[in-house]
Design an enzyme around this catalytic site. Structure first.
Site: not given
Ligand SMILES: CC(C)(COP(=O)(O)OP(=O)(O)OC[C@H]1O[C@@H](n2cnc3c(N)ncnc32)[C@H](O)[C@@H]1OP(=O)(O)O)[C@@H](O)C(=O)NCCC(=O)NCCS
Length: 150
Positions: A107, A119
Site C-alpha cells: 500500500e 514502484y
Molecule cells: C521510495 C524510495 C524507497 C526509493 O528508494 P531509492 O533507493 O532512492 O530508489 P532507487 O534509487 O532504487 O530508484 C530507482 C528508480 O525509481 C524511481 N524513483 C525513485 N525515487 C523517485 C522519486 N523520488 N521520484 C521519481 N522517481 C523516483 C526512478 O525511476 C529511479 O531511477 P533513476 O534514479 O534512474 O531515475 C526512497 O525515495 C524513500 O526512502 N522514500 C521515503 C520513504 C518512502 O516513501 N517509502 C515508500 C513507502 S510506500
C-alpha cells in the site's frame, strides 16, 4: 565505487532504522512498531542495506501465503537515487523464487509520488484503493501489486 551490502535485519538495527524512518516519513512508526519487524521468522522477512558499513536503508515484508507484502521500505536521504531500493526488490524477487512466492503487494499513500514512480518503474500496477486508509492524515492508500516473474 560504493560497496552496497544487503543482509537480514535484526533488533540491533533499531536505532539506525528509527533515524531513517524519522527522516523519511511525516508520520513515522514508533520503536514498538518497528522492533517486531526486525527479526526473521515464519512471517517476517526484513533486510538492511549497508553502504560503507553504515545502515543506508531497510525493507520490511511479510510472507502471506504465496505473496510478499511490503510493509515498509525507506532509504536514508543521502543514499537515495543510487539503486538501494531497487537492490531490495531484486533480493526480494530472488527470495520469492526460492520460497515459492508468486507476487508482491503493497500500500502506498496516494500523495507519495516519488514512491509511486519507484514502484511503477518496477512494474507494480495499481489494483485498488483503500479510502482514508491512513488514520493520521485520512489519506487514501493505493494497492499496488506485481507478479514475481514480471
Ligand atoms: C521510495 C524510495 C524507497 C526509493 O528508494 P531509492 O533507493 O532512492 O530508489 P532507487 O534509487 O532504487 O530508484 C530507482 C528508480 O525509481 C524511481 N524513483 C525513485 N525515487 C523517485 C522519486 N523520488 N521520484 C521519481 N522517481 C523516483 C526512478 O525511476 C529511479 O531511477 P533513476 O534514479 O534512474 O531515475 C526512497 O525515495 C524513500 O526512502 N522514500 C521515503 C520513504 C518512502 O516513501 N517509502 C515508500 C513507502 S510506500
Amino acid at each position: 565505487m560504493i560497496e552496497l551490502i544487503l543482509r537480514k535485519a535484526g533488533p540491533e538495527d533499531l536505532l539506525a532504522v528509527m533515524d531513517i524512518e524519522n527522516s523519511s516519513f511525516e508520520h513515522p512508526w514508533p520503536a514498538n512498531c518497528l522492533l517486531p519487524e526486525l527479526s526473521d521468522g515464519k512471517i517476517n522477512y526484513s533486510l538492511i542495506a549497508e553502504i560503507d558499513g553504515k545502515v543506508a536503508g531497510y525493507l520490511m515484508t511479510w510472507r502471506v501465503v504465496d505473496e510478499f507484502h511490503i510493509i515498509n521500505v525507506a532509504v536514508a536521504p543521502d543514499f537515495r537515487r543510487i539503486g538501494v531500493a531497487s537492490a531490495f526488490l531484486g533480493a526480494l524477487v530472488d527470495e520469492a523464487r526460492l520460497s515459492g512466492i508468486n507476487s508482491m503487494t503493497l500500500e502506498v499513500r496516494e500523495g507519495n509520488s516519488g514512491a509511486r514512480k519507484f514502484y511503477e518503474r518496477h512494474h507494480f500496477k495499481e489494483v485498488g484503493v483503500r479510502p482514508k486508509y491512513y488514520r493520521d492524515s485520512g489519506e487514501d492508500a493505493l494497492i499496488m501489486t506485481r507478479s514475481v516473474d514480471e
